[in-house]
Design an enzyme around this catalytic site. Structure first.
Site, PDB file in Angstrom:
ATOM      1  N   TYR A 298      -2.839   0.171  10.822  1.00  0.00           N
ATOM      2  CA  TYR A 298      -2.787  -0.219   9.405  1.00  0.00           C
ATOM      3  C   TYR A 298      -1.416   0.109   8.815  1.00  0.00           C
ATOM      4  O   TYR A 298      -0.811  -0.704   8.104  1.00  0.00           O
ATOM      5  CB  TYR A 298      -3.886   0.508   8.620  1.00  0.00           C
ATOM      6  CG  TYR A 298      -3.940   0.115   7.156  1.00  0.00           C
ATOM      7  CD1 TYR A 298      -4.501  -1.097   6.760  1.00  0.00           C
ATOM      8  CD2 TYR A 298      -3.436   0.949   6.159  1.00  0.00           C
ATOM      9  CE1 TYR A 298      -4.557  -1.461   5.425  1.00  0.00           C
ATOM     10  CE2 TYR A 298      -3.489   0.602   4.818  1.00  0.00           C
ATOM     11  CZ  TYR A 298      -4.054  -0.605   4.453  1.00  0.00           C
ATOM     12  OH  TYR A 298      -4.106  -0.966   3.135  1.00  0.00           O
TER      13      TYR A 298
ATOM     14  N   SER B   8       0.845  -1.204   0.000  1.00  0.00           N
ATOM     15  CA  SER B   8       0.000   0.000   0.000  1.00  0.00           C
ATOM     16  C   SER B   8       0.873   1.245   0.000  1.00  0.00           C
ATOM     17  O   SER B   8       2.044   1.196   0.393  1.00  0.00           O
ATOM     18  CB  SER B   8      -0.857  -0.030   1.273  1.00  0.00           C
ATOM     19  OG  SER B   8      -1.477   1.204   1.497  1.00  0.00           O
TER      20      SER B   8
HETATM   21  P1  NAD Z   1     -11.483  -5.817  -0.575  1.00  0.00           P
HETATM   22  O1  NAD Z   1     -12.219  -5.822   0.726  1.00  0.00           O
HETATM   23  O2  NAD Z   1     -12.286  -5.739  -1.811  1.00  0.00           O
HETATM   24  O3  NAD Z   1     -10.526  -7.087  -0.657  1.00  0.00           O
HETATM   25  C1  NAD Z   1     -10.012  -7.719   0.482  1.00  0.00           C
HETATM   26  C2  NAD Z   1     -10.456  -9.168   0.449  1.00  0.00           C
HETATM   27  O4  NAD Z   1      -9.865  -9.864   1.560  1.00  0.00           O
HETATM   28  C3  NAD Z   1     -11.970  -9.339   0.572  1.00  0.00           C
HETATM   29  O5  NAD Z   1     -12.426 -10.201  -0.467  1.00  0.00           O
HETATM   30  C4  NAD Z   1     -12.150  -9.990   1.942  1.00  0.00           C
HETATM   31  O6  NAD Z   1     -13.280 -10.831   2.028  1.00  0.00           O
HETATM   32  C5  NAD Z   1     -10.846 -10.755   2.090  1.00  0.00           C
HETATM   33  N1  NAD Z   1     -10.521 -11.053   3.481  1.00  0.00           N
HETATM   34  C6  NAD Z   1     -10.538 -10.200   4.530  1.00  0.00           C
HETATM   35  N2  NAD Z   1     -10.222 -10.862   5.647  1.00  0.00           N
HETATM   36  C7  NAD Z   1      -9.985 -12.158   5.299  1.00  0.00           C
HETATM   37  C8  NAD Z   1      -9.622 -13.310   6.015  1.00  0.00           C
HETATM   38  N3  NAD Z   1      -9.442 -13.283   7.344  1.00  0.00           N
HETATM   39  N4  NAD Z   1      -9.456 -14.462   5.339  1.00  0.00           N
HETATM   40  C9  NAD Z   1      -9.654 -14.522   3.982  1.00  0.00           C
HETATM   41  N5  NAD Z   1     -10.018 -13.449   3.257  1.00  0.00           N
HETATM   42  C10 NAD Z   1     -10.182 -12.286   3.916  1.00  0.00           C
HETATM   43  O7  NAD Z   1     -10.455  -4.597  -0.503  1.00  0.00           O
HETATM   44  P2  NAD Z   1      -9.195  -4.234  -1.437  1.00  0.00           P
HETATM   45  O8  NAD Z   1      -9.091  -2.767  -1.373  1.00  0.00           O
HETATM   46  O9  NAD Z   1      -9.274  -4.937  -2.724  1.00  0.00           O
HETATM   47  O10 NAD Z   1      -7.992  -4.837  -0.551  1.00  0.00           O
HETATM   48  C11 NAD Z   1      -7.021  -5.736  -1.062  1.00  0.00           C
HETATM   49  C12 NAD Z   1      -5.661  -5.348  -0.509  1.00  0.00           C
HETATM   50  O11 NAD Z   1      -5.313  -4.054  -1.012  1.00  0.00           O
HETATM   51  C13 NAD Z   1      -5.571  -5.246   1.013  1.00  0.00           C
HETATM   52  O12 NAD Z   1      -4.383  -5.861   1.450  1.00  0.00           O
HETATM   53  C14 NAD Z   1      -5.523  -3.738   1.251  1.00  0.00           C
HETATM   54  O13 NAD Z   1      -4.846  -3.422   2.454  1.00  0.00           O
HETATM   55  C15 NAD Z   1      -4.768  -3.277   0.032  1.00  0.00           C
HETATM   56  N6  NAD Z   1      -4.923  -1.853  -0.311  1.00  0.00           N
HETATM   57  C16 NAD Z   1      -6.136  -1.314  -0.574  1.00  0.00           C
HETATM   58  C17 NAD Z   1      -6.238   0.055  -0.866  1.00  0.00           C
HETATM   59  C18 NAD Z   1      -7.571   0.722  -1.126  1.00  0.00           C
HETATM   60  O14 NAD Z   1      -7.633   1.962  -1.122  1.00  0.00           O
HETATM   61  N7  NAD Z   1      -8.644  -0.014  -1.357  1.00  0.00           N
HETATM   62  C19 NAD Z   1      -5.089   0.853  -0.900  1.00  0.00           C
HETATM   63  C20 NAD Z   1      -3.852   0.257  -0.649  1.00  0.00           C
HETATM   64  C21 NAD Z   1      -3.783  -1.096  -0.360  1.00  0.00           C
END
Ligand code: NAD
Length: 280
Positions: free
Chosen positions: A171, A158
């Site tokens: 976080y 991230s």
């Molecule tokens: P998202 O919620 O769509 O995806 C995260 C997924 O992880 C979901 O499908 C959720 O069900 C799954 N998950 C959560 N806890 C779990 C567990 N205990 N076991 C199995 N699955 C689990 O959100 P996203 O934004 O696509 O996030 C994906 C990654 O991207 C994360 O690591 C997040 O920190 C990172 N990220 C997101 C952003 C943003 O702005 N959205 C920015 C930087 C980094």
């Protein structure tokens, strides 16, 4: 922002990941799902791992090439779930080439001044359990298969892996920790397995918060106006209000491709719109 990538069968045979098998945690939504679909377009077959089997099967049924996707249910905090899922993936597709540790939750910018000691402790345990232990256990459950294929790991990091204000302290610490995992695993698993990361910037997805402080049902997309997460932000030189998960998938393809990054390990692509250009 990016036009969606569409490949016909002939193009997929010459895709950058042609014939590869991938395993993506949190592959049922957001970045994980966008990466899964792009990998399939590049000629790979993909297992998506998440907690809700029905949800995973639904996204596969709606996909362009459902026969190249496989749903496996489990929790990234549970090593047995991960080992079972990896065994099922290898049984289904025959091997494993690419692993994307990606499942995560966010802390909704809960600063130290907004949480009492108990809340902070609970937030740490739950968020580190998913974001950091989940990545550790995913690598533990998959490295043996990756050694067999001289495969690679591409972790979702991230902007919060590098800079402040991408979340609260819990976080941010979790994403800095995952940056450490890229380095350490690149060192430990060389020369057979490459380990890299993509530090994606903010975007509206279904990203949830910790259940322990009542934020499980809240999603980043429902909580912020689009411009606050992405566009109209002078701190992001390439800010673009229309940015979405599909815009980040090219970096994953590049790092996963043996042909195109076979000598790259321990590296992180900052796909964050250039936040670091301003040097803070
Ligand atoms: P998202 O919620 O769509 O995806 C995260 C997924 O992880 C979901 O499908 C959720 O069900 C799954 N998950 C959560 N806890 C779990 C567990 N205990 N076991 C199995 N699955 C689990 O959100 P996203 O934004 O696509 O996030 C994906 C990654 O991207 C994360 O690591 C997040 O920190 C990172 N990220 C997101 C952003 C943003 O702005 N959205 C920015 C930087 C980094």
């Amino acid at each position: 922002m990016t036009e969606s990538v569409k490949y016909d069968d002939a193009a997929r045979q010459s895709g950058w990941l042609s014939g590869d098998i991938a395993f993506i945690t949190g592959g049922g939504s957001g970045i994980g799902l966008a990466v899964a679909r792009r990998f399939v377009a590049e000629g790979a077959s993909v297992a998506i791992f998440g907690r809700d089997l029905g949800k995973l099967e639904k996204v596969i049924a709606e996909s362009e090439f459902p026969e190249r996707m496989f749903a496996v249910a489990g929790d990234v905090r549970n090593p047995e779930d991960l080992h079972r899922a990896v065994a099922a993936t290898v049984e289904r597709f025959g091997k494993l080439d690419i692993v994307v540790p990606n499942a995560g939750i966010w802390d909704f910018n809960r600063s130290v001044t907004r949480l009492n000691g108990e809340e902070l402790s609970a937030t740490f345990d739950e968020l580190f359990g998913i974001n950091v232990k989940g990545y550790l256990l995913t690598v533990e459950a998959t490295w043996r298969e990756l050694v067999k294929t001289r495969g690679s790991i591409v972790m979702t990091l991230s902007n919060a892996s590098f800079y402040t204000a991408g979340g609260g302290p819990v976080y941010t610490a979790s994403k800095f920790a995952c940056r450490g995992l890229v380095n350490q695993f690149a060192y430990e698993l060389a020369p057979k397995v490459r380990v890299n990361g993509v530090a994606v910037g903010g975007m509206n997805t279904d990203l949830r918060g910790p259940e322990s402080i009542g934020l499980k049902e809240r999603s980043i997309a429902a909580s912020f106006a689009r411009s606050e997460v992405t566009g109209d932000n002078p701190l992001i030189p390439l800010h673009d209000a229309s940015v979405d998960p599909n815009d980040f998938t090219g970096s994953y393809v590049l790092l996963a491709s043996r042909r195109n990054s076979g000598n790259i390990t321990g590296n992180i692509i900052n796909a964050d719109g250039g936040i670091g250009v301003r040097g803070f």
